[in-house]
Design a protein around this motif. Structure first.
Motif, PDB file in Angstrom:
ATOM      1  N   THR A 140     -18.665 -30.182  42.137  1.00 40.17           N
ATOM      2  CA  THR A 140     -19.330 -31.463  41.881  1.00 40.17           C
ATOM      3  C   THR A 140     -20.328 -31.773  42.991  1.00 40.17           C
ATOM      4  OG1 THR A 140     -19.009 -33.837  41.499  1.00 40.17           O
ATOM      5  CG2 THR A 140     -17.509 -32.770  43.056  1.00 40.17           C
ATOM      6  N   LEU A 170     -18.223 -43.252  26.489  1.00 35.06           N
ATOM      7  CA  LEU A 170     -17.350 -43.154  27.652  1.00 35.06           C
ATOM      8  C   LEU A 170     -17.464 -44.376  28.550  1.00 35.06           C
ATOM      9  CD1 LEU A 170     -15.398 -41.066  28.850  1.00 35.06           C
ATOM     10  CD2 LEU A 170     -17.274 -40.237  30.249  1.00 35.06           C
ATOM     11  N   ILE A 204     -18.319 -36.780  35.936  1.00 36.49           N
ATOM     12  CA  ILE A 204     -18.631 -36.030  34.728  1.00 36.49           C
ATOM     13  C   ILE A 204     -19.885 -35.194  34.969  1.00 36.49           C
ATOM     14  CG2 ILE A 204     -19.156 -36.125  32.263  1.00 36.49           C
ATOM     15  CD1 ILE A 204     -16.451 -37.287  32.871  1.00 36.49           C
ATOM     16  N   HIS A 205     -19.806 -33.913  34.618  1.00 36.25           N
ATOM     17  CA  HIS A 205     -20.976 -33.036  34.578  1.00 36.25           C
ATOM     18  C   HIS A 205     -20.989 -32.359  33.212  1.00 36.25           C
ATOM     19  CE1 HIS A 205     -21.756 -33.506  38.857  1.00 36.25           C
ATOM     20  NE2 HIS A 205     -20.493 -33.199  39.125  1.00 36.25           N
ATOM     21  N   SER A 206     -22.028 -32.591  32.427  1.00 34.50           N
ATOM     22  CA  SER A 206     -22.106 -31.993  31.097  1.00 34.50           C
ATOM     23  C   SER A 206     -23.560 -31.820  30.700  1.00 34.50           C
ATOM     24  CB  SER A 206     -21.375 -32.873  30.079  1.00 34.50           C
ATOM     25  OG  SER A 206     -21.393 -32.270  28.801  1.00 34.50           O
ATOM     26  N   HIS A 210     -25.062 -36.133  34.476  1.00 39.95           N
ATOM     27  CA  HIS A 210     -24.271 -36.033  35.700  1.00 39.95           C
ATOM     28  C   HIS A 210     -24.101 -37.436  36.274  1.00 39.95           C
ATOM     29  CE1 HIS A 210     -25.060 -31.691  35.582  1.00 39.95           C
ATOM     30  NE2 HIS A 210     -26.298 -32.035  35.231  1.00 39.95           N
ATOM     31  N   HIS A 212     -20.864 -40.523  37.884  1.00 41.90           N
ATOM     32  CA  HIS A 212     -19.481 -40.816  38.250  1.00 41.90           C
ATOM     33  C   HIS A 212     -19.233 -42.310  38.075  1.00 41.90           C
ATOM     34  CE1 HIS A 212     -19.859 -42.976  42.169  1.00 41.90           C
ATOM     35  NE2 HIS A 212     -21.040 -42.391  42.193  1.00 41.90           N
ATOM     36  N   THR A 241     -18.739 -28.915  29.689  1.00 40.09           N
ATOM     37  CA  THR A 241     -18.477 -30.188  30.349  1.00 40.09           C
ATOM     38  C   THR A 241     -17.436 -29.968  31.425  1.00 40.09           C
ATOM     39  OG1 THR A 241     -18.881 -31.339  28.272  1.00 40.09           O
ATOM     40  CG2 THR A 241     -17.753 -32.567  30.001  1.00 40.09           C
ATOM     41  N   VAL A 243     -15.004 -32.258  34.182  1.00 37.03           N
ATOM     42  CA  VAL A 243     -14.508 -33.536  34.690  1.00 37.03           C
ATOM     43  C   VAL A 243     -13.825 -33.262  36.023  1.00 37.03           C
ATOM     44  CG1 VAL A 243     -12.914 -35.441  34.334  1.00 37.03           C
ATOM     45  CG2 VAL A 243     -14.167 -34.512  32.398  1.00 37.03           C
TER      46      VAL A 243
END
Length: 544
Positions: A140, A170, A204-206, A210, A212, A241, A243
């Motif tokens: 991350t 989300l 979250i990275h997807s 990107h 938080h 994705t 998490v």
């Protein structure tokens, strides 16, 4: 995209917001399936975070984003009142929604199963416990301003990745993108909030998104505000994705490691629709564990393997590791006979299927089965059955019980005796085939066997006789003992299912499921004349 190149999926993890497939996202794999085309959404990341913040009456320019504190607080009284109302509601939801600290594991597992996966990939979830701070930047780009992170708990799976609507869902409450679809096993839109029991700053990275959250920021409003981030080192934005849950409490890290290793058991995969593999990597111990599922007709084989020398050079590749147990003894195998029973409810939005799962054991193993939890795709709680009852039960947001007053739940409960009787008939037929030596291995099973024999022979009027030999009797008894161990006893089940055992036993009276040894006169000659002093022993099935 080159049509001759095989699909390649790096790391990822998907959650409460699964993508709908769209044709423009897919290209052709060389085996005729499809691959995901990369979509660069990175330019939209900052815009989207700011837009969602404005919907909550927050201008990110009024914040110090590094500390998530106000530079200029809102002065409008109505705005501040609205924010405080939201803050209180979200804080109470996050604190009270789930009774267990590790409940978030089930939520993330469910959310991963609900996502859309590339057709040429095996749906896989990877869970990594990383304590080496030098490797945090691989997982991350989020860095705590006080450098308080002691470990990262990362969930990555190879789904196709987020769209803008998934990010918006989300950052809201009860606005899931899964509502009204039978493709998904979750639909309330609040499951992800359970991670706040573990960390205040989930990341979250997807694909190109990107960001938080920060539950401690702005009096709790940070539960719903996405703070933008840059992509992690070498992040593959084409698919997937991830998490990441930053951990700051050393005591909880040890406890959480134990929970992850103990709670992520093979049986969690039993009824999931897509996930076939889950890997767990503990960087501190160098231990890797892989659980997997193989389904073949009415048999499900669950495996668990471990390695002690996990490669530690690149956490991004952990999900792709080829697990090879140190020895055959390292692979734990569970086998389950799963009987599916269609149910006509008249409610098209609910899955019209009830499933009963029976644990199978090898010769010589203890067949006394522990009480099993009821499942709504994932385990709920135990009601006293020694087999698993799976259905699309209506459950409260806490997923801790079945809603007793729901008409659909009551309709599904009424079907359990009929489903159990059908399952009993299958056990009887396999026992008879075992007695006749007609069975063969199924999908590499050690305990279950396939047969081409008819499936309706346990009804009234059929004795099911077969010649009796010692080895035949042993094989037949073993098959039946696995069924007998699961027969419920009145008083053993509780609450919603308290009356179900009596209903099952009432129906079981008409099934020839008790194996006995009997004898019949042997024919003396071709004319059919019999001599009663010559007897031949047979195995037969009779009613209880």
């Amino acid at each position: 995209n080159n049509p001759t190149e095989a699909c390649a999926v790096s790391e990822s993890v998907g959650l409460d917001f699964c993508n709908d497939e769209s044709d423009e996202q897919f290209g052709q794999c060389r085996d005729g399936s499809t691959e995901i085309r990369a979509q660069d959404d990175s330019s939209d990341n900052d815009r989207l975070c700011r837009d969602i913040a404005r919907l909550n009456a927050v201008d990110l320019d009024d914040l110090d984003v590094s500390t998530r504190t106000w530079i200029r607080e809102p002065v409008d009284e109505a705005t501040r009142h609205m924010q405080k109302t939201i803050q209180g509601a979200v804080q109470r939801l996050a604190a009270d929604l789930y009774g267990g600290e590790s409940h978030f594991l089930l939520e993330l597992l469910q959310n991963a199963d609900d996502c859309t996966f590339p057709p040429c990939e095996t749906p896989t979830l990877s869970v990594t416990i990383e304590e080496d701070k030098h490797k945090f930047g691989i997982l991350t780009s989020f860095v705590d301003s006080q450098d308080a992170h002691l470990a990262l708990l990362a969930f990555a799976h190879n789904e196709i990745g987020f769209e803008e609507k998934n990010v918006r869902a989300l950052c809201n409450i009860a606005q899931s993108t899964k509502q009204g679809s039978k493709k998904f096993i979750g639909a309330k839109g609040i499951g992800f909030k359970s991670v706040f029991r573990t960390t205040p700053t989930p990341v979250i990275h997807s694909r190109g998104f990107h960001f938080h959250f920060d539950a401690k920021a702005l009096g709790g409003l940070g539960h719903l505000l996405p703070f933008p981030l840059r992509p992690p080192t070498a992040f593959n934005a084409s698919v997937g994705t991830r998490v990441v849950l930053p951990l700051t409490d050393s005591g909880k890290i040890a406890e959480l490691r134990t929970r992850v290793l103990e709670d992520l058991q093979p049986a969690l995969l039993l009824f999931l629709r897509q996930l076939e593999k889950v890997s767990i990597i503990d960087s501190a111990s160098g231990q890797q564990r892989l659980i997997s599922k193989q389904a073949c007709d009415d048999l499900v084989i669950l495996r668990s393997s471990t390695m002690s020398d996990a490669p530690q050079d690149d956490p991004r590749k952990h999900h792709d590791t080829q697990f090879q147990p140190d020895s055959a003894a390292d692979g734990v195998v569970e086998e389950w006979f799963v009987h599916s029973h269609p149910v006509s409810t008249g409610l098209v939005e609910r899955s019209p299927e009830l499933k009963l799962a029976f644990r199978l054991f090898g010769h010589g193993e203890n067949t006394r089965i522990e009480q099993q939890p009821a499942y709504a795709w994932l385990p709920l709680r135990t009601y006293g059955f020694r087999f698993i009852v799976q259905a699309d039960w209506t459950v409260p947001s806490s997923r801790e019980a079945i809603s007793a007053n729901d008409p659909m739940n009551q309709a599904m409960r009424r079907e359990i005796p009929a489903a159990f009787i059908d399952a009993a008939a299958k056990f009887v037929h396999r026992a008879r085939d075992a007695a006749q030596g007609l069975i063969s291995d199924t999908c590499g099973s050690k305990y279950w066997s396939s047969t081409n024999a008819p499936q309706n022979l346990a009804a009234d009027g059929d004795t099911g006789c077969s010649p009796a030999h010692d080895h035949d009797l042993e094989a037949a008894v073993h098959v039946l003992s696995q069924f007998y161990s699961a027969v419920p006893v009145p008083g053993e089940t509780t609450e919603f299912f308290a009356s179900t055992p009596a209903a099952i036993l009432w129906e079981l009276r008409n099934v020839r499921c008790v194996l006995v040894r009997t004898r019949v006169p042997r024919l003396a000659d071709a004319s059919g004349a019999s001599e009663h002093k010559h007897w031949e022993h047979f195995l037969a099935f009779v009613k209880p």
